[in-house]
Design an enzyme around this catalytic site. Sequence first.
Site, PDB file in Angstrom:
ATOM      1  N   GLU A 105       0.870  -0.793   0.037  1.00  0.00           N
ATOM      2  CA  GLU A 105      -0.178  -0.067   0.304  1.00  0.00           C
ATOM      3  C   GLU A 105       1.060   1.370   0.127  1.00  0.00           C
ATOM      4  O   GLU A 105       0.860   2.127  -0.964  1.00  0.00           O
ATOM      5  CB  GLU A 105      -0.464   0.189   1.484  1.00  0.00           C
ATOM      6  CG  GLU A 105      -2.314  -1.070   1.099  1.00  0.00           C
ATOM      7  CD  GLU A 105      -3.040  -1.119   2.195  1.00  0.00           C
ATOM      8  OE1 GLU A 105      -4.137  -0.693   2.351  1.00  0.00           O
ATOM      9  OE2 GLU A 105      -2.253  -1.194   3.990  1.00  0.00           O
ATOM     10  N   GLU A 125      -3.851  -9.769   4.272  1.00  0.00           N
ATOM     11  CA  GLU A 125      -4.953  -9.271   5.007  1.00  0.00           C
ATOM     12  C   GLU A 125      -5.891 -10.091   5.530  1.00  0.00           C
ATOM     13  O   GLU A 125      -6.222 -10.473   6.382  1.00  0.00           O
ATOM     14  CB  GLU A 125      -4.749  -7.960   5.663  1.00  0.00           C
ATOM     15  CG  GLU A 125      -3.916  -6.043   5.483  1.00  0.00           C
ATOM     16  CD  GLU A 125      -2.889  -6.614   3.934  1.00  0.00           C
ATOM     17  OE1 GLU A 125      -2.586  -5.309   4.317  1.00  0.00           O
ATOM     18  OE2 GLU A 125      -3.274  -7.092   2.764  1.00  0.00           O
TER      19      GLU A 125
END
Length: 698
Positions: A105, A125
């Site tokens: 990210e 995640e």
Amino acid sequence: MSTLYEVRGSSAVITLNNPPVNGLGLATRQAIVAAIERAEADPVVTAVVMTGAGAAFSGGADIKEFGSPKAMSEPNLPSVVALVEACSKPVVAAVHSVCMGGGLELALSCHYRVVAAGTKVALPEVKLGLLPGAGGTQRLPRALGVEAALNLIVSGEIVAAELLAQVPGQKLFDRVVAGEVLEAALAFAAEVAAQRPLPRVRDLPATHANPEAFFQFARNMVAAQSRNFPAPLRCLEAVAAAVNLPFEQGLRAEREGFAALMITPESKALRHAFVAERAASKIADLPPGTPLREIRQVAVIGAGTMGSGIAMNFLNAGLPVVLVESQAEALERGLARIRGAYEAQLSKGKLKQDKLDARLALLRGSLSYADIAEADLVIEAVFEDLDVKRQVFEQIDAAAKPGAILASNTSTLDINTIAGFTRRPQDVLGLHFFSPAQVMKLLEVVRGAATGHDVLATAMALAKKIRKTAVVAGVCDGFIGNRMIEQYARQAGFLLDEGCSPEQVDRAAEAFGFAMGPFRMNDLAGNDISWAIRKRRAIERPEQRYSQSADRLCERGRFGQKTQAGWYDYRPGRREALPSPEVAALLAEHRAALGLQPRQIRDEEIVERLVLALVNEGARLLEEGIAQRASDIDMVYLSGYGFPLWRGGPMCYADSLGLFNVLQAMKRLARNPMDDAAFWEPAPLLQRLVAQGKSFNG
């Protein structure tokens, strides 16, 4: 120092420096902000290159901050990502080795990305019951394409950077380089230093030719594959928001999804398991830097199913193995079993011929203990009988070289007694593999009273090499897993006496999430194994109560799948468990002989009795110091006994119920006249934790 800053020519180089994987903890985030602001203010700097020190760009969130206020303290990762993206000077990510989770990210917030070939890329995640929370679900579909991004986000799997670079139309990586990525990124930064406007991933479109049909198809697929796990569908909806909503609204939808998942019991359980697996390798009294013994060759005594499977673990890790048997026929069966297992992998495309040949070249069979003389580790995997173990260990002790580690694969017997069969108890420990040994992840490392620190440390390091989840256990009958499962099995037997059928008990356990109910599990393992243990218990602990139904079953030769008859009936060549009229009649006769009238038992009671039996015995193990920590018990049950992952293990599940409620349930169960009231006396540790308002896992 969590981030390094230097100016090279006209480029500022920001190097994340938080070993081992440059986790994005609070100190690192603060340092990134300070470095970006410093680069912005320096008139000499025309571009910024961001990279990672050591063997990673960034592995994402810092696990040391999981569950702490630091994890979301400002500047949190979304704030850092926004700051990098808004930098007035071009920011080039020099990505290498590992780029996962928040690390990816962060890279997506940079204006450009130069990546080293072979870099492992992932947004994992979902495996923690979460979704990427710093724009990953919004930026990755724009950079990689909707379908490829959805696959990456929903699966959480690791993909090599060069494969992602081949996705048609991708804008994830500007360049893939084979050499030094930092130098390539600096050269690239010089090329783009004057370019304006700066490209931002957020400004790219996230489009699909037929989004409505695609996402509906994907919902059906994901729902079918992710039962009991809410995160994959939430991930999908966040990606759909990237397509259907403006960027800022999509970000809000992502944050809402992240916050909702963070408080789910499933995510809490998955995060607990993640941390627990890493904690299991930490041994409180093992001095840091304890030297390891070198393991270059392994000997396995016993070429049965278990011995053959144990040998394969070491062959797979590239270690030579000598497999020793007393009979030529048994040895040939063991060698053939190993060859057959590898050939089956070859036929399924899971193993290449050169790998098969290399592994078999490391394997040697022998009928003589003299051939273990050069082994650094000798593992005994013979019949579970103490007299047999004595004979084997006396021969191992005579033949093995000084300094060799001697291990028993016993599942219940006393390691201290076994160590006493040798002249070197400091070199002896238990290595309890689970069947099939080449598949099951769990390895109980049983520490004897005399086991040397270096022997224990070597065993734990070796477990990593053969890709096992190792948990240290003290010496007691059954260690952690089997001592607890005995109480689970005793409750299953009492439930039969009181009116349940084997299939009702199994259905209830499997609906709770167990991979297999207790009776199907016993049929798979062999009912004669637990029968032999009960016979030993009758001599050693005559006060221990059992249902006699399992003995009646074994007296009829119904040992399970291997005899095509156990608690269920089986057809030749098939593993389907069929309800057995003979067993139903046996149970009815048994109840009548006891003068018992069967009663209707709800599935909720079945699950409560089975699971809380594990919990109470687990609490006793902690009290006695057999297990180091509650999370170790959870790892044993998650990796070796089919406990549902989304419930986090028996001790974590008890915490989720509330230990006060667990205590009250045990008091209620103790009032059942057909049960074992003495067993349901809550463990002292459980009572103390309730009195202190605490939980097993803190």
